[in-house]
Design an enzyme around this catalytic site. Structure first.
Site, short mmCIF file in Angstrom:
data_model
loop_
_atom_site.label_atom_id
_atom_site.label_comp_id
_atom_site.label_asym_id
_atom_site.label_seq_id
_atom_site.Cartn_x
_atom_site.Cartn_y
_atom_site.Cartn_z
N ASN A 51 4.06 5.13 8.97
CA ASN A 51 2.93 4.77 8.12
C ASN A 51 2.16 3.56 8.65
OD1 ASN A 51 1.45 4.39 5.39
ND2 ASN A 51 2.57 2.46 5.66
N GLY A 56 -18.99 4.74 12.26
CA GLY A 56 -18.54 3.36 12.26
C GLY A 56 -17.03 3.20 12.22
N GLY A 113 -0.18 0.87 10.20
CA GLY A 113 -1.52 1.01 10.78
C GLY A 113 -2.46 -0.05 10.27
N TYR A 116 -10.38 4.25 14.24
CA TYR A 116 -9.50 4.75 13.18
C TYR A 116 -9.48 6.27 13.16
CZ TYR A 116 -7.44 5.01 8.49
OH TYR A 116 -6.64 5.26 7.41
N GLY A 156 0.79 -1.22 0.00
CA GLY A 156 0.00 0.00 0.00
C GLY A 156 0.82 1.27 0.00
N ILE A 157 0.40 2.24 0.81
CA ILE A 157 1.08 3.53 0.87
C ILE A 157 2.51 3.37 1.37
CG2 ILE A 157 1.08 5.77 2.05
CD1 ILE A 157 -1.98 5.73 1.88
N GLY A 160 -6.95 10.77 1.23
CA GLY A 160 -8.33 10.35 1.09
C GLY A 160 -8.37 8.88 0.67
#
Length: 248
Positions: free
Chosen positions: A90, A151, A92, A155, A17-18, A186
């Site tokens: 990063n 919800g 998480g 996070y 991912g990121i 985003g």
């Protein structure tokens, strides 16, 4: 202005991912790259990609919530690759749930990996950065940290906390040439989003995004690379949305 030292960059959550995109955006022959994750397989894959573009790479599978283990990791990699000059926090994960229904262990686990782990790494690298008069710390938050989301109480709380952590540490580091900034992505195309988020939720976010599309991880990473560079020398304490306009 203090001259830029040789770059040794540490990226947490670098397996996919990121985090993987950030590692590859920083990878070049002039950079010693330290990759940290809990998933050995994906970590090795990222390391292999970074090596192919010429970076000097070391990867470490470790528990970021174990301060002593993290301290040993920093000591060992610094002895081999040089002191950490760039830190990308990063790592998480998410445990969805409303305030009424989220399990307390899940809430604490999310805050732990996003906030406690980030603080651990900052505690370990900030003193050296201050002593040397140069450093870059970039913390990956989220646009959810500003706007919240139903919800997603754990996070959103964690990501909001990262913004507060960033702004506090920026005031500690600034007088010594250390900049500390947060990125607020985003909706971004990552393995987790692709597999775990229902299409109707993605479509709703994209419909509310002025640019009308999901981000690619590389688009987030390019902003990280800028903040990690000498070119960002007068930016600190910032929480920078990279959200295509969503949440603005």
């Amino acid at each position: 202005m203090t001259s830029t030292p040789p770059r040794t960059a540490l990226v947490t959550g670098a397996g996919q991912g990121i985090g993987r995109a950030c590692a590859l955006a920083l990878a070049d022959p002039e950079t010693n790259l330290i990759l940290v994750d809990r998933n050995r397989k994906t970590l090795e894959e990222t390391a292999g990609k970074a090596v192919r573009v010429g970076a000097q790479v070391e990867w470490v599978k470790t528990d970021l919530l174990d301060y002593d283990a993290s301290a040993r990791t920093i000591e060992e990699v610094s002895a081999r690759s040089g002191p950490i000059t760039v830190l990308i926090n990063n790592a998480g994960f998410d445990r969805p749930g409303t305030a009424a229904k989220v399990a307390l262990p899940d809430f604490e686990a999310v805050l732990g990996i996003h906030l406690t782990a980030a603080l651990n790494m900052i505690k370990l690298v900030l003193p050296g950065m201050r002593d040397r008069g140069w450093g870059r710390i970039i913390n990956i938050s989220s646009i959810y940290g500003e706007r919240g989301a139903k919800g997603e109480v754990a996070y959103c709380t964690a990501k909001a906390g990262i913004i507060g952590l960033t702004r506090s540490v920026a005031q500690e580091g600034g007088p010594f040439g250390v900049t500390v900034n947060a990125l607020l992505p985003g909706l971004t195309r990552t393995p987790t989003i692709e597999t775990a988020m229902a299409e109707r939720y993605k479509e709703a976010i994209i419909a509310a995004t002025p640019l009308g599309r999901i981000a690619e991880a590389q688009e987030i990473a390019q902003v990280v690379a800028f903040l990690a560079s000498p070119a960002s020398s007068y930016i600190t304490g910032a929480a920078i949305p990279v959200s295509g306009g969503w949440g603005v």
